[in-house]
Design a protein around this motif. Structure first.
Motif, mmCIF file in Angstrom:
data_model
loop_
_atom_site.group_PDB
_atom_site.id
_atom_site.type_symbol
_atom_site.label_atom_id
_atom_site.label_comp_id
_atom_site.label_asym_id
_atom_site.label_seq_id
_atom_site.Cartn_x
_atom_site.Cartn_y
_atom_site.Cartn_z
ATOM 1 N N ALA A 188 -16.999 6.143 0.233
ATOM 2 C CA ALA A 188 -16.308 7.596 0.806
ATOM 3 C C ALA A 188 -15.632 8.034 -0.140
ATOM 4 O O ALA A 188 -15.650 9.503 0.288
ATOM 5 N N VAL A 189 -14.237 7.878 0.051
ATOM 6 C CA VAL A 189 -13.616 8.143 -0.094
ATOM 7 C C VAL A 189 -13.342 8.191 -1.732
ATOM 8 O O VAL A 189 -12.880 9.984 -2.631
ATOM 9 N N PHE A 190 -14.124 8.001 -2.750
ATOM 10 C CA PHE A 190 -13.988 7.438 -3.778
ATOM 11 C C PHE A 190 -15.697 7.877 -4.425
ATOM 12 O O PHE A 190 -15.496 8.327 -6.430
ATOM 13 N N HIS A 196 -14.615 11.964 -6.471
ATOM 14 C CA HIS A 196 -16.114 12.156 -7.370
ATOM 15 C C HIS A 196 -15.690 11.023 -8.727
ATOM 16 O O HIS A 196 -16.366 11.823 -9.554
ATOM 17 N N LEU A 197 -14.775 10.386 -8.612
ATOM 18 C CA LEU A 197 -13.915 10.277 -9.521
ATOM 19 C C LEU A 197 -14.867 8.148 -9.801
ATOM 20 O O LEU A 197 -15.107 8.393 -10.597
ATOM 21 N N GLY A 215 -16.096 0.466 -15.011
ATOM 22 C CA GLY A 215 -15.541 2.084 -14.059
ATOM 23 C C GLY A 215 -17.087 1.675 -12.502
ATOM 24 O O GLY A 215 -16.428 2.267 -11.887
ATOM 25 N N SER A 216 -17.855 1.028 -12.829
ATOM 26 C CA SER A 216 -18.672 1.128 -11.971
ATOM 27 C C SER A 216 -18.450 -0.732 -11.658
ATOM 28 O O SER A 216 -18.569 -0.700 -10.309
ATOM 29 N N MET A 217 -17.678 -1.979 -11.815
ATOM 30 C CA MET A 217 -16.620 -2.600 -11.201
ATOM 31 C C MET A 217 -15.588 -2.407 -10.271
ATOM 32 O O MET A 217 -15.251 -3.634 -10.153
ATOM 33 N N ILE A 218 -15.073 -1.484 -10.807
ATOM 34 C CA ILE A 218 -13.158 -0.847 -10.368
ATOM 35 C C ILE A 218 -13.367 -0.677 -8.350
ATOM 36 O O ILE A 218 -12.769 -1.843 -7.733
#
Length: 353
Positions: A188-190, A196-197, A215-218
């Protein structure tokens, strides 16, 4: 014999008392033999544990009912050819123990069976999934271990201060939240409402590994870190405070040793063994805890495969994945025991004594 002769004769030295010959005496003379015996016993217990787990897993899946009806549903009575194929594949025409020994033999030889849902060998289907989950857990552990030690040292150094109290409030809050709540908040936050990071789910092209797009693993890694690190930090903080209140640390302070050196050389060194144990327990928990996290972020790992296999009533897949998770638990705890003994001189002496 004269008195002079008796005085000149040297006294016979008493016989030295020592350990009786045998394996115990050999172990005392050879520390490697004692270490080898201890390791063999631990490995035997590990194998026994996995064997008992295999019985429980097999009986639990067998108690779910007729897998043919679970797979085919209402069409089980009419789909004669498909139903017979599944029964033959799962050896349902044999007794329960015959099926168990057949499955265990295939598991030991690297053939856990064939997937009922896909028709492919189970080993071929879960190979890449196991690697993906191992990478996810390894990355999370690389972040958790230094972060936990660093925050625990900061809390111990500022004990009772505002920094310590603020960190404790945050840790208690995170410890009270389940991992799927943490993941939803991060999404919800990121990813949706505020910023929209980062992508909300794991994005990987066909055949590519998830880490091909870091980026998709963060978010999955951050969820695991925030779910596990609070427990490790709190236990490490308690251990450090206990060591800092000991007599030998107070003596080091009276000698004028700087507080940074006291924390690094005395407190942290003696807190390593409890830290190893708690980190091992949490890493073992990750083997099962990633089920929710992987499903939440659509991460192609063991957890997502286990959820899909349970939904599809794919018994061979469920059995193989459950045994993999159990094996991770056993291996991680075995490694933690070995590291704890290597870091504790008293424990090493007890083994070779």
């Amino acid at each position: 014999m004269s008195v002079q002769d008796a005085e000149a004769t040297p006294p016979t030295p008493p016989e030295e008392s020592g350990p009786a010959p045998g394996p115990i005496a050999d172990a005392r003379r050879n520390p490697w033999l004692a270490w080898g015996g201890w390791l063999v016993r631990r490995l035997g217990l590990a194998v026994l544990t996995l064997w008992l787990v295999s019985i429980l897993v097999f009986l639990a899946t067998a108690a779910l009912g007729d897998p043919v009806k679970a797979i085919l549903g209402k069409d089980a009575e009419t789909a004669g050819g498909r139903a017979n194929q599944i029964r033959e594949q799962l050896h349902l025409d044999q007794s329960l123990w015959e099926r168990y020994w057949h499955w265990l033999g295939g598991l030991l030889t690297g053939d856990p069976g064939t997937s009922v849902a896909n028709g492919y060998p189970v080993g071929q289907l879960i190979g890449d999934r196991v690697l993906n989950s191992a990478v996810l857990v390894a990355v999370a552990a690389i972040v958790i271990i230094p972060l936990s030690f660093g925050v625990a040292l900061l809390c111990a150094r500022t004990r009772g201060g505002r920094v310590d109290q603020g960190i404790q409030v945050v840790l208690l809050t995170l410890a009270g939240l389940p991992e799927f709540i943490i993941g939803i908040v991060l999404v919800a936050v990121f990813s949706t409402v505020v910023l929209h990071l980062l992508p909300a789910v794991t994005i990987s092209a066909g055949g590519d590994s998830p880490w091909a797009k870091p980026g998709s693993m963060i978010l999955p890694v951050a969820t695991l870190v925030l779910a596990v690190a609070p427990y490790v930090i709190r236990i490490m903080r308690s251990t450090l405070l206990e060591v800092l209140d000991s007599d030998y640390v107070e003596l080091a302070r009276l000698k004028g040793v700087p507080e940074k050196v006291v924390l690094r050389r005395h407190a942290l060194r003696n807190a390593i063994v409890p830290g190893i144990q708690v980190i091992a327990l949490q890493l073992a928990w990750l083997a099962g805890g990633i089920v929710v996290v992987e499903y939440l972020f659509s991460y192609p790992g063991v957890g997502a495969s286990l959820v899909d296999s349970v939904r599809n009533s794919d018994v061979p897949m469920v059995q193989a994945l459950a045994m993999i998770i159990a094996a991770v638990y056993v291996v991680v705890n075995l490694v933690a025991d070995v590291l704890s003994i290597l870091c504790t001189p008293r424990a090493r002496t007890a083994i070779t004594a």
